[in-house]
Design a protein around this motif. Structure first.
Motif, PDB file in Angstrom:
ATOM      1  N   SER A  24       0.828  -1.218   0.000  1.00 43.80           N
ATOM      2  CA  SER A  24       0.000   0.000   0.000  1.00 43.80           C
ATOM      3  C   SER A  24       0.855   1.258   0.000  1.00 43.80           C
ATOM      4  O   SER A  24       0.517   2.257  -0.649  1.00 43.80           O
TER       5      SER A  24
ATOM      6  N   GLU B 257       2.036   1.866  -3.577  1.00 45.79           N
ATOM      7  CA  GLU B 257       0.943   2.396  -4.401  1.00 45.79           C
ATOM      8  C   GLU B 257       0.730   3.878  -4.130  1.00 45.79           C
ATOM      9  O   GLU B 257       0.569   4.690  -5.057  1.00 45.79           O
ATOM     10  N   LYS B 258       0.724   4.255  -2.852  1.00 51.72           N
ATOM     11  CA  LYS B 258       0.502   5.661  -2.486  1.00 51.72           C
ATOM     12  C   LYS B 258       1.632   6.550  -2.992  1.00 51.72           C
ATOM     13  O   LYS B 258       1.399   7.679  -3.450  1.00 51.72           O
TER      14      LYS B 258
ATOM     15  N   GLU C 159       1.361   7.024  -6.780  1.00 52.00           N
ATOM     16  CA  GLU C 159       0.238   7.935  -7.047  1.00 52.00           C
ATOM     17  C   GLU C 159       0.624   9.373  -6.744  1.00 52.00           C
ATOM     18  O   GLU C 159       0.308  10.304  -7.493  1.00 52.00           O
ATOM     19  N   ASN C 160       1.361   9.569  -5.654  1.00 54.95           N
ATOM     20  CA  ASN C 160       1.775  10.918  -5.275  1.00 54.95           C
ATOM     21  C   ASN C 160       2.739  11.508  -6.297  1.00 54.95           C
ATOM     22  O   ASN C 160       2.612  12.685  -6.681  1.00 54.95           O
TER      23      ASN C 160
ATOM     24  N   ARG D 139       3.011  10.820  -9.469  1.00 50.80           N
ATOM     25  CA  ARG D 139       2.253  11.159 -10.688  1.00 50.80           C
ATOM     26  C   ARG D 139       1.448  12.439 -10.486  1.00 50.80           C
ATOM     27  O   ARG D 139       1.388  13.298 -11.375  1.00 50.80           O
ATOM     28  N   LYS D 140       0.850  12.567  -9.320  1.00 48.20           N
ATOM     29  CA  LYS D 140       0.067  13.776  -9.013  1.00 48.20           C
ATOM     30  C   LYS D 140       0.948  15.019  -9.052  1.00 48.20           C
ATOM     31  O   LYS D 140       0.510  16.102  -9.460  1.00 48.20           O
TER      32      LYS D 140
ATOM     33  N   THR E 252       6.980   8.210 -13.778  1.00 48.76           N
ATOM     34  CA  THR E 252       7.192   7.024 -12.933  1.00 48.76           C
ATOM     35  C   THR E 252       7.336   5.730 -13.736  1.00 48.76           C
ATOM     36  O   THR E 252       7.397   4.653 -13.149  1.00 48.76           O
TER      37      THR E 252
END
Length: 301
Positions: free
Chosen positions: A64, A67-68, A71-72, A74-75, A80
């Motif tokens: 997890s 994944e976080k 995601e961060n 990319r945001k 990535t």
């Protein structure tokens, strides 16, 4: 301007307290936060916020936290697609205590330890497409040194931020474009036999030594030692300030700015980052840095 960062990607577990505990002491904490971090990822985010095109290279676990963190990134606008997701290996974690405007950090490498020779060999052709490669020392040192040699052979500029502190062989120092230790890291690398000024003069416009509240110093090509003073700040959290400085410096150097202007910009960005909580959370945008630089110019004027 394309920048590559090869380095660590961590989840920071940050505890705030009245002060940093003494050895063997137990204190009550004020709060706990889980914040994206890792020196490599921090510097990549700093660069992206300042408008650079950045690609992150490294490893996370198939969990997890991994994944976080993906995601961060990319945001935040960081590429990535070259980050490897490893099965049965945990994502790296940093345990951070913040108190009295300072911090202590313990890093558990996890997947960062798998940024090894095999991974390095797999990305070398990709790195040829970048204008600059930025490295730190939260991944295996053998990988760092190998990639520096590769970049030197292929005419790719390299910035090495030698943190966490570890010895850097002299032949590696010769091959990097810029080396950016703090005072303590400089002593570990070069020993205590020479003053900061003497060290800087040995490596003009290559060695950049950060000195916290006293600013950052470099020797110009003409032998003059330049110290850019730190911008006064209302400090909330110093975590990530050094990463912000390195990221901002990398962006300005890649743009072709003179080293004095690059350091002034980077110092301002780092100072602004300390006024908010979290390593990445406090990193400023290009607009915020430019606004602050203009405000300072108006004050001087």
């Amino acid at each position: 301007m394309k920048l590559a960062v090869v380095g660590s990607i961590n989840m920071d577990m940050t505890v705030t307290a009245e002060r940093i505990p003494l050895k063997g002491e137990t204190l009550l904490g004020d709060s706990i936060h889980y914040i994206p971090g890792g020196k490599g990822a921090n510097q990549a985010v700093a660069m992206a916020r300042l408008g650079a095109e950045v690609e992150m290279f490294g490893c996370v676990g198939d969990d997890s936290n991994g994944e976080k963190l993906l995601e961060n990134l990319r945001k935040e606008g960081v590429g990535t697609r070259h980050i490897k997701v490893l099965k049965e290996v945990p994502t790296g974690i940093a345990l951070i205590t913040v108190g009295e405007n300072d911090n202590t950090i313990i890093v558990v490498p996890g997947a960062n330890g798998q940024v090894d020779q095999i991974y390095a060999d797999s990305i070398k052709e990709e790195l040829k497409a970048f204008d600059m490669v930025v490295l730190q020392q939260e991944i295996p040192l053998e990988t760092v040194h190998d990639l520096i040699c590769f970049c030197a052979e292929n005419g790719i500029k390299v910035i090495l931020n030698p943190a966490p502190a570890a010895k850097v062989p002299l032949d590696i120092i010769e091959k990097v474009t810029y080396l950016t230790p703090n005072e303590h890291e400089a002593v570990l690398i070069f020993g205590e036999g020479e003053t900061t000024e003497e060290l800087l003069k040995k490596y003009p416009e290559k060695l950049v030594i950060t000195q916290g509240s006293r600013g950052v110093s470099v020797c110009r090509k003409n032998g003059e030692v330049l110290t850019v003073p730190a911008r006064p700040a209302i400090v909330a959290d110093t975590t990530g300030a050094g990463d912000t400085l390195n990221g901002a410096f990398s962006v300005q150097i890649a743009k072709g700015e003179p080293i004095a202007e690059a350091l002034r910009y980077a110092n301002t960005a780092a100072s602004l980052s300390t006024e908010k909580f979290g390593a990445q959370g406090g990193m400023p945008t290009a607009e915020e840095v430019e606004r602050e630089l203009k405000r300072n110019e108006e004050k001087i004027g």
